[in-house]
Write a protein that holds these residues in place. Structure first.
Motif, short mmCIF file in Angstrom:
data_model
loop_
_atom_site.label_atom_id
_atom_site.label_comp_id
_atom_site.label_asym_id
_atom_site.label_seq_id
_atom_site.Cartn_x
_atom_site.Cartn_y
_atom_site.Cartn_z
N VAL A 13 35.77 38.19 33.29
CA VAL A 13 35.92 39.61 34.11
C VAL A 13 35.59 38.95 35.67
N ALA A 14 36.78 38.87 36.13
CA ALA A 14 36.16 38.52 37.88
C ALA A 14 35.43 39.13 38.30
N MET A 15 34.90 39.23 40.00
CA MET A 15 34.22 40.22 40.42
C MET A 15 35.67 39.54 42.09
N GLY A 16 35.43 40.49 42.54
CA GLY A 16 36.58 40.53 44.35
C GLY A 16 37.45 39.46 44.35
N GLY A 17 37.84 38.80 45.11
CA GLY A 17 39.27 38.09 44.90
C GLY A 17 40.29 38.75 45.86
N SER A 18 41.27 37.35 44.49
CA SER A 18 42.88 38.07 45.53
C SER A 18 42.22 39.52 45.29
N LEU A 19 42.52 39.51 43.89
CA LEU A 19 43.09 41.35 43.06
C LEU A 19 41.62 41.92 42.59
N GLY A 20 40.65 41.23 42.61
CA GLY A 20 39.28 42.12 42.84
C GLY A 20 39.04 43.32 43.82
N GLY A 37 38.42 29.48 41.71
CA GLY A 37 38.86 29.99 43.07
C GLY A 37 39.33 31.25 43.02
N ASN A 38 41.00 31.43 43.86
CA ASN A 38 40.81 32.93 44.33
C ASN A 38 39.79 33.69 45.18
N ASN A 39 38.86 32.84 45.73
CA ASN A 39 37.77 34.01 46.65
C ASN A 39 36.72 34.59 46.08
N GLU A 40 36.58 34.44 44.25
CA GLU A 40 35.73 35.01 43.56
C GLU A 40 34.81 35.13 43.70
N LEU A 41 33.83 36.02 43.29
CA LEU A 41 32.29 36.37 43.98
C LEU A 41 31.11 35.67 43.12
N ASP A 67 37.47 44.58 47.68
CA ASP A 67 35.89 44.76 47.70
C ASP A 67 34.96 45.50 46.12
N VAL A 68 33.83 45.36 46.57
CA VAL A 68 33.41 44.96 45.53
C VAL A 68 32.18 46.31 46.09
N ASP A 69 32.48 47.62 44.77
CA ASP A 69 31.40 48.62 45.27
C ASP A 69 29.81 48.53 45.94
N ALA A 109 34.54 50.15 37.63
CA ALA A 109 34.02 50.09 38.76
C ALA A 109 35.36 49.75 39.86
N GLN A 110 34.92 49.80 40.92
CA GLN A 110 35.49 49.37 41.60
C GLN A 110 35.00 47.82 42.17
N GLY A 111 36.31 46.49 42.10
CA GLY A 111 35.66 45.32 42.41
C GLY A 111 35.72 44.38 41.45
N THR A 112 35.90 45.02 39.82
CA THR A 112 36.64 44.20 39.27
C THR A 112 37.24 43.36 38.27
N TRP A 113 38.32 42.61 37.73
CA TRP A 113 39.24 41.93 37.83
C TRP A 113 38.89 41.73 36.68
#
Length: 545
Positions: free
Chosen positions: A517-524, A350-354, A526-528, A409-413
């Protein structure tokens, strides 16, 4: 040995003189009624038929009641304590059985008072350990301060809580304008406690003036002031250097610093001026707590005898390599060590990850001596990998060291973390979670270290942070030292977050590793929009026990 205490009534005479002298000014106090029927009781902790003088802790609980009394004050000889409700506690530290006479004053309107005394015969057997005395006093020149650069150096929590600064912990430097950080505290070998209220104004000559930080209205016990409260705080309260006495006791087995009269450390909270030592595992550092005079909060402080900027190097107790993956065989990750979480966040992360997690070599591979987990943009969505040691390797306690370089990269978690092996039966956060390293998608100069457990999870987790400006261009060592007593998180062997472990927390059973490595979500975040791919590289993961 008999120890008598006599209360001085000159203050009362002076107050009555002022009252009568001001009658010409038509000041009205209402009916002045002297307190009466003052009764004082004492309960010696551990007292029973076999131990008539208590359990040796020296701790005694007092309670005073009187008709028409507004407040009370106790005089223990070397120490005086205000007790608005009439109840207080005091620890007598002279070794052996001693008889003490305690004077209690009940105050009524306009300062009129009634005094009574009570005798207690108390046994004290505690002698503080030499290493603690040496830690506090040193060679006689050791000076302590609030460790303002450390997360949670000042905070509060519930009375009797076991988590440091559970409800609020100050960020590094957050209270720089309050008058607290320039204070210095000296535990002298002769038993005197010196509080320097401004350590920056004593050059070239000693200047005893300064300011302190305190709780409104409890700080009024120090005297009148004209400062306007900031919420419930009184900031920059003018005060002078002073000296009191200090002694170490251990009521209930808890090492405690007792400061006489109105002496205090860091932030004035009233109360009994006793500071329990909650942790002293880090050299030249103590985590202490005290309960305020309203019995409303426990107040937490981290104090240090090192000057700001000094090293906070991890001191490990684990030095035997027990398990590792050096990632020195090219191809897929070693199947004896790692398995996969597959699919989307709908499967439980979860965590709204993409991203969608895969086991494809496009997303995870060992090559050139490193594990590479790569997040990719594919047709408007994202793929990545999450590997774990669940059901393959799990352990309790040790020092984990992971050498890694993080994506830019912006958006990587990216995350290097551990999860309680029983999470499938007890659920999260009951299982506990230890995040050795996390990094947000927007700030690549900061590394987070966090613990999740009941009451401290999600956005309210128990975490700290540190600056690592080269995290995306160079390899760094991300470490957790996990013991039955404490959990310390460090980068390049510098501790930046410490949590005291206990039986009440879920950090005393098996955990397993997770790397992802997650993308976006609560800590990631906005992704570039121009993102194509980026990787977290791991040189090795090692466990020492």
């Amino acid at each position: 040995m008999k120890k008598r205490i006599t209360y001085n009534f000159s203050l009362l005479v002076l107050m009555l003189t002022v009252i009568f002298a001001c009658q010409e000014e038509d000041q009205t106090f209402g009916e002045i009624v002297e307190p009466s029927n003052l009764v004082v009781t004492a309960t010696i902790v551990g007292q029973d038929a076999s131990n008539p003088n208590g359990d040796g802790s020296g701790l005694v609980h007092f309670n005073a009641t009187a008709d028409n009394a507004l407040s009370y004050k106790y005089n223990f000889g070397t120490s005086q304590l205000n007790a608005p409700s009439g109840s207080t506690s005091f620890t007598f530290s002279d070794l052996g059985v001693n008889t003490y006479t305690v004077a209690v004053v009940a105050y009524g309107t306009a300062g009129v008072s009634t005094t009574s005394t009570i005798e207690v015969e108390v046994l004290a057997t505690y002698s503080p350990p030499a290493d603690l005395l040496d830690a506090l006093v040193g060679d006689g020149s050791k000076t302590w301060r609030i460790k303002s650069e450390k997360n949670g150096h000042f905070g509060l929590g519930p009375v009797g809580g076991t988590v440091a600064a559970e409800w609020y912990g100050a960020a590094p430097g957050e209270k720089s304008a309050t008058g607290m950080y320039d204070d210095r505290f000296i535990f002298n070998e002769d038993g005197t406690f010196t509080h320097i209220v401004n350590s920056t104004n004593d050059d070239p000559a000693t200047d005893t003036s300064g300011t302190i930080f305190g709780r409104d209205p409890l700080v009024n016990e120090l005297g009148p002031h004209s400062e306007t409260p900031n919420g419930a705080d009184i900031e920059n309260y003018p005060y002078q250097d002073y000296s009191e006495t200090w002694v170490i006791t251990a009521p209930g087995g808890v090492e405690t610093i007792n400061i006489s009269n109105l002496g205090f450390i860091g932030y004035y909270t009233g109360g009994n001026h006793r500071y329990e030592i909650f942790a002293r595992d880090i050299p030249n550092e103590l985590t202490i707590r005290t309960t305020d005079g309203n019995s409303e909060f426990d107040w937490w402080f981290i104090i240090t005898s090192e000057e700001e900027g000094a090293s906070n190097e991890l001191q490990t107790i684990y030095n035997t390599l027990a398990w590792s993956d050096e990632f020195d065989v090219d191809g897929a990750p070693n199947s004896a060590n790692w398995t996969y979480d597959l699919g989307t966040g709908d499967n439980g992360w979860g965590n709204n990850e993409l991203q969608t997690y895969t086991n494809s070599s496009e997303n995870v591979i060992v090559e050139g001596g490193n594990l590479k987990i790569t997040a990719k943009a594919e047709n408007g969505s994202y793929t990545s990998t999450r590997i774990k040691s669940q059901n393959l390797f799990q352990f309790t306690y040790g020092r984990v060291e992971v050498r890694a370089k993080l994506p830019v990269a912006q958006g990587t978690w990216p995350a290097i973390w551990m999860l309680g092996s029983n999470f499938e039966t007890v659920g999260w956060p009951n299982s506990g979670e230890i995040d050795i390293m996390e990094q947000t998608g927007q700030d690549k100069n900061t590394t987070l270290g966090t613990l999740h457990y009941p009451g401290m999870s999600g956005g309210n987790a128990n975490g700290g942070s540190t600056t690592v400006p080269t995290s995306t261009s160079e390899f760094h060592n991300y470490t957790v030292e996990w013991t039955p007593d404490v959990i310390k998180i460090a980068v390049d062997n510098e501790v930046f977050h410490t949590v005291i472990n206990s039986d009440a927390l879920p950090f005393n059973d098996n955990f397993f590793f997770i790397l992802n490595v997650a993308m976006g979500g609560s800590l990631g975040g906005d992704v570039d929009p121009a993102f194509t791919e980026d990787s977290m590289e791991i040189d090795y993961i090692r466990l020492y026990q």
